[in-house]
Design a protein around this motif. Sequence first.
Motif, PDB file in Angstrom:
ATOM      1  N   LEU A 107      47.167  27.870  96.561  1.00  0.00           N
ATOM      2  CA  LEU A 107      46.107  27.172  95.836  1.00  0.00           C
ATOM      3  C   LEU A 107      45.615  28.002  94.654  1.00  0.00           C
ATOM      4  O   LEU A 107      45.855  29.208  94.581  1.00  0.00           O
ATOM      5  CB  LEU A 107      44.936  26.908  96.782  1.00  0.00           C
ATOM      6  CG  LEU A 107      45.192  25.970  97.964  1.00  0.00           C
ATOM      7  CD1 LEU A 107      43.985  25.958  98.890  1.00  0.00           C
ATOM      8  CD2 LEU A 107      45.494  24.562  97.469  1.00  0.00           C
TER       9      LEU A 107
ATOM     10  N   LEU B 205      39.742  28.293  94.597  1.00  0.00           N
ATOM     11  CA  LEU B 205      39.692  27.554  95.856  1.00  0.00           C
ATOM     12  C   LEU B 205      40.103  28.439  97.028  1.00  0.00           C
ATOM     13  O   LEU B 205      39.504  28.383  98.110  1.00  0.00           O
ATOM     14  CB  LEU B 205      40.584  26.312  95.783  1.00  0.00           C
ATOM     15  CG  LEU B 205      40.239  25.272  94.715  1.00  0.00           C
ATOM     16  CD1 LEU B 205      41.153  24.067  94.850  1.00  0.00           C
ATOM     17  CD2 LEU B 205      38.786  24.854  94.814  1.00  0.00           C
TER      18      LEU B 205
ATOM     19  N   LEU C 101      40.831  19.333  98.058  1.00  0.00           N
ATOM     20  CA  LEU C 101      42.027  20.031  97.590  1.00  0.00           C
ATOM     21  C   LEU C 101      42.979  19.083  96.866  1.00  0.00           C
ATOM     22  O   LEU C 101      43.667  19.477  95.921  1.00  0.00           O
ATOM     23  CB  LEU C 101      42.758  20.671  98.781  1.00  0.00           C
ATOM     24  CG  LEU C 101      41.975  21.731  99.567  1.00  0.00           C
ATOM     25  CD1 LEU C 101      42.780  22.199 100.778  1.00  0.00           C
ATOM     26  CD2 LEU C 101      41.614  22.916  98.685  1.00  0.00           C
TER      27      LEU C 101
END
Length: 568
Positions: free
Chosen positions: A6, A10, A55
């Motif tokens: 990621l 994040l 996400l």
Amino acid sequence: MSFTDLPASLASALAERGYETPTPVQQAVLEPEAHGRDLIVSAQTGSGKTIAFGLAFAAQVLDDEGRIRSTEAPLALVIAPTRELALQVSRELDWLYRPAGARIASCVGGMNAQQERRALRGGANIVVGTPGRLRDHLERGALDLSGLGAVVLDEADEMLDMGFREELEHILDATPDGRRVLMFSATMPRPIEAMARRYQHEALRIATAGAARGHGDISYQAVTVSPSEIENAVVNLLRFHEAETAILFCATREKVRHLHATLQERGFGVVALSGEHSQSERNQALQALRDGRARVCVATDVAARGIDLPGLSLVIHVEIPRDAETLQHRSGRTGRAGRKGIAVILVPYPRRKRVESMLRHAKINAEWVPAPDRDAIIAQDRARLLEALMQPVEAGEADRALAETLLERRSASEIATMLVQTHRARMPEPEELLVNSAEAHRNAQKEKHRPGFDDVVWFRMDIGRRQNADPRWVLPILCRRGHVTRNEIGAIRIGQHETYFQIPSNVADNFARAAARTAGDDGDGSDLTIERSNAPPRAEARVNKGKKRPANRPAPPPRYHQRRSRKG
């Protein structure tokens, strides 16, 4: 798979919160085939779906360096059915996107609308809200959707079920072409499928809810009770399980109010949630549950949407859910994040078949058990107390000195007895369940039968519901036509085209002769045909099924029409 691929902002936020590996739904939205596509995700509540869609739309709100894109209009919009769920989602996205520099705005009913509009005009990057409030801001020009990259419908099935179709369509119609639409829902009924076809393009379907409709971490119990013993059964279930937090579902505000007062009177720490409570009252109730001042919440279905209480281990369906989906959503308040939970359905004896059908439809295997009685609760109390007293204790000098003084003045047995009594005095007393088995219920029903009606003859008259037949005017006609009193007429069963009634066998012949003599046509009911029936109502209906009915049926007596017209 881990969260290492990621963006750095994040990944750091997840690491700070202790997230190491994604849940199944989180992993599914991170797969390469899901990147940039519209999604239809079937995921249970408590499966980590808030982080999952957070996400999923990262590419639409972050730049190549993992920072929030610089725009004046919102980049992502999340729509949730209730203010509690919307506020919960807002809190989750806030810590997830805080390292990226994102500004989150919440727009929910019951909050200050002017402050929300200022937050929207101040450059909110991600907006979370309820359908009604979002539409209001959109129509007032405070919500600009022109730069939107992704829109999320959280618990989409519930929003449609709650009547938000028009608001959702209005909002989605205002979004730009090319935006992603992510639908998250525990179930996928036909209205969701229709909305997906209209607003999504070649959506990827992701199903992580599993083949079984129920949660694997929830143990289901169906508790059979007499209809008059439901509240006592609730008391005993709460005492038997002694859950850290329990939620009781009712169908109406009135039932919530009544049960809340009943449990308060019996000594439970209880709060209520329904549509009649203000946002401030709801916040206070939830805080009381979180800090332990209350352990029981009585709520309606809508009021409980989005509630996330980590210690919630017991759900009691005080009133039967209207369908399998409602059963699933109610029960899904417990058994979350790997914790075990218990969902109990209180089933009045006459409604057992309906609940069995609902459980089959939901593919839930429930254990059918009686409500716990006083002896079972006392046994549970004893086991819990022994377990608590066997735990290691760290005591200071003052406590040890007091313990020595007690031992000097009282025997160890007396002190232990006082300890047990003190422990029990803090808990509400169990209830004595008067009727606790289906057989006892049937016996009780038999005792209600009127004396003298053990041996009866069924009669019929040729008028029914289609002609507005009603016991209030049928009964006087039978007394007048058959020369009997009200006490000599038993059960009256009104069907579509006929009315059946009981006459004791010892007066049946006299009744039949009198009814034949009084047949006439003077408008007071004497034009109705009264005759013996060959069988009880249900058997007679099966015999007559499919037979053509006479076209002209007698109308009710004129006086009945006059009563109806006066009532207006």
